[in-house]
Design an enzyme around this catalytic site. Sequence first.
Site, PDB file in Angstrom:
ATOM      1  N   GLN A 155       0.742  -1.370   0.051  1.00 24.04           N
ATOM      2  CA  GLN A 155       0.076   0.006   0.004  1.00 24.04           C
ATOM      3  C   GLN A 155       0.917   1.259   0.173  1.00 24.04           C
ATOM      4  O   GLN A 155       1.931   1.328   0.486  1.00 24.04           O
ATOM      5  CB  GLN A 155      -0.968  -0.190   1.302  1.00 24.04           C
ATOM      6  CG  GLN A 155      -1.978  -1.302   1.132  1.00 24.04           C
ATOM      7  CD  GLN A 155      -2.843  -1.130   2.288  1.00 24.04           C
ATOM      8  OE1 GLN A 155      -3.061  -0.211   3.131  1.00 24.04           O
ATOM      9  NE2 GLN A 155      -3.060  -2.442   2.809  1.00 24.04           N
TER      10      GLN A 155
HETATM   11  N1  LIG Z   1      -7.690 -13.818 -10.576  1.00 26.61           N
HETATM   12  C1  LIG Z   1      -6.432 -13.914  -9.655  1.00 26.61           C
HETATM   13  N2  LIG Z   1      -6.389 -13.393  -8.281  1.00 26.61           N
HETATM   14  C2  LIG Z   1      -5.314 -13.179  -7.887  1.00 26.61           C
HETATM   15  C3  LIG Z   1      -4.481 -13.767  -8.305  1.00 26.61           C
HETATM   16  N3  LIG Z   1      -3.164 -13.824  -7.447  1.00 26.61           N
HETATM   17  C4  LIG Z   1      -3.829 -12.960  -6.435  1.00 26.61           C
HETATM   18  N4  LIG Z   1      -5.099 -12.830  -6.560  1.00 26.61           N
HETATM   19  C5  LIG Z   1      -5.995 -12.010  -5.595  1.00 26.61           C
HETATM   20  O1  LIG Z   1      -5.503 -10.739  -5.701  1.00 26.61           O
HETATM   21  C6  LIG Z   1      -6.030 -10.229  -4.298  1.00 26.61           C
HETATM   22  C7  LIG Z   1      -4.697  -9.576  -3.600  1.00 26.61           C
HETATM   23  O2  LIG Z   1      -3.671 -10.556  -3.623  1.00 26.61           O
HETATM   24  P1  LIG Z   1      -2.514 -10.639  -2.531  1.00 26.61           P
HETATM   25  O3  LIG Z   1      -1.756 -11.868  -2.585  1.00 26.61           O
HETATM   26  O4  LIG Z   1      -3.205 -10.130  -1.139  1.00 26.61           O
HETATM   27  O5  LIG Z   1      -1.543  -9.092  -2.998  1.00 26.61           O
HETATM   28  P2  LIG Z   1      -0.402  -8.373  -2.105  1.00 26.61           P
HETATM   29  O6  LIG Z   1       0.606  -8.070  -3.538  1.00 26.61           O
HETATM   30  O7  LIG Z   1       0.079  -9.297  -1.296  1.00 26.61           O
HETATM   31  O8  LIG Z   1      -1.329  -7.081  -1.755  1.00 26.61           O
HETATM   32  P3  LIG Z   1      -0.544  -6.319  -0.597  1.00 26.61           P
HETATM   33  O9  LIG Z   1      -0.456  -7.026   0.736  1.00 26.61           O
HETATM   34  O10 LIG Z   1      -1.921  -5.277  -0.222  1.00 26.61           O
HETATM   35  O11 LIG Z   1       0.586  -5.532  -0.898  1.00 26.61           O
HETATM   36  C8  LIG Z   1      -6.408 -11.370  -3.545  1.00 26.61           C
HETATM   37  O12 LIG Z   1      -7.891 -11.285  -3.480  1.00 26.61           O
HETATM   38  C9  LIG Z   1      -5.717 -12.584  -4.203  1.00 26.61           C
HETATM   39  O13 LIG Z   1      -6.738 -13.583  -3.933  1.00 26.61           O
HETATM   40  C10 LIG Z   1      -4.189 -14.628  -9.622  1.00 26.61           C
HETATM   41  O14 LIG Z   1      -3.298 -15.081 -10.084  1.00 26.61           O
HETATM   42  N5  LIG Z   1      -5.361 -14.248 -10.351  1.00 26.61           N
END
Ligand SMILES: Nc1nc2c(ncn2[C@@H]2O[C@H](COP(=O)(O)OP(=O)(O)OP(=O)(O)O)[C@@H](O)[C@H]2O)c(=O)[nH]1
Length: 136
Positions: free
Chosen positions: A70
Amino acid sequence: MGLLSILKKDKAKRRELRFLFVGLDNAGKTTIVKRIAGEDLSTVSPTLGFNIHSLHYKGVRLNIWDVGGQATLRPYWQNYYERTDALLWVVDSADIERLRICKAELHQLLQEEKLAGLLAGFDWVLSDIQGRIQLT
Ligand SMILES: Nc1nc2c(ncn2[C@@H]2O[C@H](COP(=O)(O)OP(=O)(O)OP(=O)(O)O)[C@@H](O)[C@H]2O)c(=O)[nH]1
Ligand SMILES: [Mg+2]
């Protein structure tokens, strides 16, 4: 040659490596790391600080740091650069609207002196979504 093979060759005597996953919020960092660690993906939620996963792979202990992306958390990324062996920049290929921000953040990160000489990798996720950026 995979990232781990390159690192093992480069740091032949090292038995422990530190990987850092960074990228914008919602990019999919935690999802990737949890998948690597074989954890349940139904509990993924925004990372407000950082998570560390330690696992063993081919005789090497991998310490994987997954930090929140974020905007308010990005200034803290620099605290994780030291002693990092590989940095993985995760991009949500369906988030075309924020591609400019993603590029600007990556450029800023690459200016960091602490990252000089570090191996970097890129991972494009959410490639299952229609309208994503096409990689050729
Ligand atoms: N359709 C789809 N959704 C995904 C994929 N990878 C992650 N998501 C979704 O995207 C959203 C964010 O994923 P996170 O893994 O929490 O992202 P992050 O980069 O860790 O985000 P922060 O912790 O806020 O920095 C979640 O709802 C996941 O389920 C993917 O390959 N395909
Ligand atoms: Mg996260």
